[in-house]
Write a protein that holds these residues in place. Sequence first.
Motif, short mmCIF file in Angstrom:
data_model
loop_
_atom_site.label_atom_id
_atom_site.label_comp_id
_atom_site.label_asym_id
_atom_site.label_seq_id
_atom_site.Cartn_x
_atom_site.Cartn_y
_atom_site.Cartn_z
N ARG A 118 1.08 -0.92 -0.14
CA ARG A 118 -0.01 0.02 -0.03
C ARG A 118 0.80 1.54 0.02
O ARG A 118 -0.15 2.23 0.23
N GLN A 119 2.34 0.95 -0.17
CA GLN A 119 2.93 2.40 -0.46
C GLN A 119 2.58 2.92 -1.90
O GLN A 119 3.14 3.62 -1.72
N THR A 120 2.81 1.79 -2.42
CA THR A 120 2.90 1.61 -4.39
C THR A 120 1.33 1.60 -4.46
O THR A 120 0.76 3.00 -5.22
N LEU A 121 0.84 0.92 -3.98
CA LEU A 121 -0.78 0.80 -4.73
C LEU A 121 -2.09 1.23 -3.25
O LEU A 121 -1.97 0.47 -2.28
N ASP A 122 -3.11 1.48 -3.81
CA ASP A 122 -5.12 1.30 -3.07
C ASP A 122 -5.51 -0.38 -3.76
O ASP A 122 -5.08 -0.34 -4.76
N PHE A 123 -6.12 -0.93 -2.49
CA PHE A 123 -6.59 -2.16 -2.70
C PHE A 123 -7.65 -2.40 -2.50
O PHE A 123 -8.75 -1.46 -1.89
N VAL A 124 -8.18 -3.12 -3.70
CA VAL A 124 -9.63 -2.89 -3.10
C VAL A 124 -10.07 -4.31 -3.10
O VAL A 124 -10.21 -5.46 -4.13
N ILE A 126 -7.70 -6.63 -5.53
CA ILE A 126 -7.11 -5.58 -7.17
C ILE A 126 -6.25 -4.40 -6.83
O ILE A 126 -6.86 -3.23 -5.81
N GLY A 127 -5.72 -4.22 -6.88
CA GLY A 127 -4.55 -3.54 -6.99
C GLY A 127 -4.49 -2.20 -8.08
O GLY A 127 -4.66 -3.06 -9.45
N VAL A 128 -4.49 -1.05 -7.55
CA VAL A 128 -4.26 -0.04 -8.42
C VAL A 128 -3.75 1.71 -7.78
O VAL A 128 -3.30 1.53 -6.59
N ALA A 129 -3.59 2.30 -8.26
CA ALA A 129 -2.29 2.61 -8.74
C ALA A 129 -3.12 4.12 -7.35
O ALA A 129 -4.18 4.60 -7.31
N LYS A 130 -2.33 4.76 -6.11
CA LYS A 130 -2.67 5.80 -5.54
C LYS A 130 -3.23 6.96 -6.74
O LYS A 130 -4.56 7.52 -5.55
N SER A 131 -3.41 7.05 -7.28
CA SER A 131 -3.69 8.13 -7.80
C SER A 131 -4.72 7.91 -8.85
O SER A 131 -4.71 8.97 -9.30
N ASP A 132 -5.45 7.30 -8.47
CA ASP A 132 -6.77 6.72 -9.64
C ASP A 132 -7.44 6.32 -8.88
O ASP A 132 -8.20 5.30 -8.54
N GLY A 133 -7.74 7.87 -7.75
CA GLY A 133 -9.36 7.50 -7.24
C GLY A 133 -10.32 7.32 -7.92
O GLY A 133 -11.14 5.94 -7.20
N GLU A 134 -10.64 7.93 -9.54
CA GLU A 134 -11.70 7.41 -10.00
C GLU A 134 -11.75 5.85 -10.34
O GLU A 134 -13.22 5.62 -9.76
N LEU A 135 -10.77 5.10 -10.53
CA LEU A 135 -10.78 4.40 -11.31
C LEU A 135 -10.93 3.32 -9.84
O LEU A 135 -12.04 2.35 -9.60
N ARG A 136 -10.57 3.35 -8.66
CA ARG A 136 -10.69 3.14 -7.19
C ARG A 136 -12.11 2.76 -6.98
O ARG A 136 -12.97 1.93 -6.71
N THR A 137 -12.61 4.04 -6.92
CA THR A 137 -14.17 4.09 -6.38
C THR A 137 -15.08 3.22 -7.85
O THR A 137 -16.18 3.02 -7.25
N ALA A 138 -15.08 3.18 -8.88
CA ALA A 138 -15.48 2.62 -10.08
C ALA A 138 -15.53 1.34 -9.44
O ALA A 138 -16.96 -0.01 -9.40
N LEU A 139 -14.10 0.53 -9.13
CA LEU A 139 -14.03 -0.72 -9.13
C LEU A 139 -14.59 -1.04 -7.82
O LEU A 139 -15.29 -2.12 -7.64
N GLN A 140 -14.20 -0.28 -6.93
CA GLN A 140 -15.26 -0.80 -5.91
C GLN A 140 -16.90 -0.90 -5.63
O GLN A 140 -17.29 -1.45 -4.87
#
Length: 318
Positions: free
Chosen positions: A143-149, A268-282
């Motif tokens: 999580r230093q690099t990615l956010d996870f769903v 599911i790993g997502v770039a920390k800067s990719d908040g829109e994609l993270r929210t959509a996937l969640q």
Amino acid sequence: MKAAPFLTTVIAILSLGACALTSEPPATVTTTAAGDGQASSAAAAVPAVAADSALHDLLPERIKSSGVIRVATNIPYPPWEMYTTAGGQQPTGIDYDLSQALGAKLGVRASFDHMSFDGMIPAIQAGKADIVMAGLFDTPKRRQTLDFVDYAKDGYSMLVAKGNPHGLKDVADLSGKTVAVQSSTSEEASLDKLSERFASEGKPGVTVLRFPGDSEAFLAIKSGKAVARVQATSAAAYAVKTFDDGNAFELVNAPSVTEQFGGGIEGIGVAKSDGELRTALQQALQALMDDGTYLKILAKYGVEDIALTKAEINQGTE
């Protein structure tokens, strides 16, 4: 389509000239919309999923424009990802099926791109992939690099040869033994720590055989080069069930294994800067959980016990 036996999966990889067992994959495997032959059959195994325009609107503009979410993965890692037939390049598995369902729910196509295990996160950082789906544990370090769903929970077991010829009962029995592992995984780091612990107690350490491919680690046990493999229970149980029709391996389930290796939450790993994609996937994943699609996919591979009921962010522990 019923998943192929794991030995067939190994043969499929070996038939590529062993290239897929090196750190550099032979080629990128990118799925396309179902056509004929294998791809149609594999796609038919996934429950039909209707697109949700509201969820589609949550996606970043780059993905709405391209119509594709690029999924970085590492094949094979049954039952998470594998090939349907020997010599084929059509993926199947939990992550493949779920990626296709997520793509359908979001109204885009999900590619499924094979690369080396240790190349997946750098691919996200370099903008060459959008997400990682590879049975990857959500850990503070990652999580230093990615956010996870988060989409599954798992423990650890020891995979040993059928009959458990070395009589392994828990992690203490790994002192002085040779254990197979896939490089760059959390299991590799935990085995090194276990070996250090043994040394501090005046006991022989663990000899760790490190392989770039998952299949090689399984074959090391079968050939007698290693006495065990410590692996997420979902993957190990699937190998026991399918490799040589259930005659090659067995599991050693002991609390000390999960205590030492941690288990945890896959995400599911997502770039920390990719908040829109993270929210959509969640939100798309939660929709699949709510309508039963998610559980049907897990049931296809006999791993319903790893299911979560909520799609949460960054809930994994060390």
